[in-house]
Design a protein around this motif. Sequence first.
Motif, PDB file in Angstrom:
ATOM      1  N   ALA A   8      45.660  14.711  22.601  1.00  0.00           N
ATOM      2  CA  ALA A   8      45.120  15.668  23.493  1.00  0.00           C
ATOM      3  C   ALA A   8      43.520  15.441  23.752  1.00  0.00           C
ATOM      4  O   ALA A   8      42.992  15.523  24.962  1.00  0.00           O
ATOM      5  CB  ALA A   8      45.120  17.083  22.836  1.00  0.00           C
ATOM      6  N   VAL A   9      42.769  15.158  22.639  1.00  0.00           N
ATOM      7  CA  VAL A   9      41.194  14.809  23.012  1.00  0.00           C
ATOM      8  C   VAL A   9      41.052  13.699  23.729  1.00  0.00           C
ATOM      9  O   VAL A   9      40.191  13.515  24.847  1.00  0.00           O
ATOM     10  CB  VAL A   9      40.808  14.574  21.580  1.00  0.00           C
ATOM     11  N   ARG A  10      41.863  12.592  23.722  1.00  0.00           N
ATOM     12  CA  ARG A  10      41.862  11.274  24.378  1.00  0.00           C
ATOM     13  C   ARG A  10      42.171  11.699  25.695  1.00  0.00           C
ATOM     14  O   ARG A  10      41.465  11.101  26.829  1.00  0.00           O
ATOM     15  CB  ARG A  10      42.641  10.275  23.828  1.00  0.00           C
ATOM     16  N   GLN A  11      43.420  12.505  26.176  1.00  0.00           N
ATOM     17  CA  GLN A  11      43.459  12.810  27.276  1.00  0.00           C
ATOM     18  C   GLN A  11      42.426  13.347  28.331  1.00  0.00           C
ATOM     19  O   GLN A  11      42.154  13.230  29.414  1.00  0.00           O
ATOM     20  CB  GLN A  11      44.840  13.505  27.583  1.00  0.00           C
ATOM     21  N   GLN A  12      41.843  14.575  27.492  1.00  0.00           N
ATOM     22  CA  GLN A  12      40.793  15.238  27.745  1.00  0.00           C
ATOM     23  C   GLN A  12      39.498  14.368  28.236  1.00  0.00           C
ATOM     24  O   GLN A  12      38.768  14.423  29.202  1.00  0.00           O
ATOM     25  CB  GLN A  12      40.227  16.350  26.911  1.00  0.00           C
ATOM     26  N   LEU A  13      39.144  13.261  27.349  1.00  0.00           N
ATOM     27  CA  LEU A  13      38.085  12.230  27.575  1.00  0.00           C
ATOM     28  C   LEU A  13      38.035  11.701  28.800  1.00  0.00           C
ATOM     29  O   LEU A  13      37.024  11.151  29.619  1.00  0.00           O
ATOM     30  CB  LEU A  13      37.919  11.417  26.260  1.00  0.00           C
ATOM     31  N   ASP A  14      39.249  11.330  29.199  1.00  0.00           N
ATOM     32  CA  ASP A  14      39.714  10.731  30.377  1.00  0.00           C
ATOM     33  C   ASP A  14      39.175  11.364  31.585  1.00  0.00           C
ATOM     34  O   ASP A  14      39.017  10.887  32.790  1.00  0.00           O
ATOM     35  CB  ASP A  14      40.819   9.864  30.520  1.00  0.00           C
ATOM     36  N   SER A  15      39.110  12.721  31.721  1.00  0.00           N
ATOM     37  CA  SER A  15      38.852  13.794  32.731  1.00  0.00           C
ATOM     38  C   SER A  15      37.339  14.127  32.628  1.00  0.00           C
ATOM     39  O   SER A  15      36.531  13.731  33.732  1.00  0.00           O
ATOM     40  CB  SER A  15      39.828  14.932  32.653  1.00  0.00           C
ATOM     41  N   TYR A  16      37.109  14.702  31.827  1.00  0.00           N
ATOM     42  CA  TYR A  16      35.516  15.346  31.713  1.00  0.00           C
ATOM     43  C   TYR A  16      35.239  15.696  30.647  1.00  0.00           C
ATOM     44  O   TYR A  16      36.081  16.001  29.788  1.00  0.00           O
ATOM     45  CB  TYR A  16      35.238  16.160  32.781  1.00  0.00           C
TER      46      TYR A  16
END
Length: 428
Positions: A65-73
């Motif tokens: 979940a954190v990695r996915q969020q890192l790819d957004s902002y």
Amino acid sequence: MTKNSSLQARRVAAVPRGVGTAFPVFASRAEGSELWDVDGNRYIDFAGGIAVLNTGHRHPKVIAAVRQQLDSYTHTAFQIVPYEPYIALCERLNGLAPFSGEAKTILFSTGAEAVENAVKIARAATGRPGIIAFGGGFHGRTMMTMALTGKVAPYKKKFGPMPGGVYHLPFPIPQDGVTVADTMRALDLLFRADIEPAHVAAIIIEPVQGEGGFHPAPTELLQALRKVCDEHGILLIADEIQTGFARTGKMFGIENSGIEPDLVTIAKSLAGGFPLSGVIGRAAVMDGPEPGGLGGTYAGSPIACAAALAVLDVIAEERLIDRANVLGERIRGELARIAQRNDTVPMAAIRGPGAMVAFDIVKGRGGAEPDADATKRVTQAAIAEGLVLISCGVHANTIRILMPLTISDAVLAEGMGKLEKALVAANA
């Protein structure tokens, strides 16, 4: 020189002594309920980053979940450009609120921030200044939360004077001879001698005292406090920073009593190792402060919100509330067996709901006098055995167990074996 020794020397030279460190071992990596130091030594983690890792180190779902969020902002500041993960998490937390009626949630970064803002919200909603807390309670290291904390050393020493408007009651602890009746008599005296009930905004209490020694608040006490609060228009704040998120065999520790609070402070295991905290409260109370009165630059970080949403999924999917009760029963059973041995340091008062388990180290078998020195020997012997184990308590003689709730049966058994060896070694 080992890498640990080298880093310890650098730490002493670069970091002030005011931030204590339990052990001079430095983390290199961690998974689940295990971690490894920079010299390659393996440890079983019975501390969980001080109750932060109920879902374990680097749970795959949280990391994804954190990695996915890192790819957004990574940051916009919710007060400037808001974002959905913050709202989605508040919605989830509102649905979990341990009270009836409409709830609202606001997010912050640290547990102390959550408590500070709970006080602000309570004062704004009631128009009153006074806050009542308890001896032995721990609520943080900021000025207001130090004032609320019921222990001088090391938390308040050299830092006074404390903010005003804070009053303390004795917390009922059987080992100290303090009863619920004693607490309520002290409250009656407080109302007659120091502050009238109409000037009290809130009473704040931990459902199980954390740093104070893992002493559960008796249901009788919580019932009496709820009655007093209802009678006088006082808000009841449950500090769930250490007790929350399945640790006590309920989502929140207060649920073990059936008593409904008005505000709940949350942090620690909320985001699986990422800094995040919050206040959940009755909607009308939460809307007391004016716009702009609450917030923080990093409050409700989108990275941490993504992690927290995953944490709540893990708690539900892996049935960690049920798991906490199973783990706690096993741990208490093992501790009761170990306490019967004649070659360990004397143990007493095994306690705690769910997997929030503790026991005291005392002088003499069957005794009650705290033994802080022996307690230090236990934690030092444990780290030598490869077990991260920490103490707490007003008398510094309580051993607390806060392993991740995701721990396997095999690793739990191995860890309890190491604890048993440490209790024997500390008696040598």
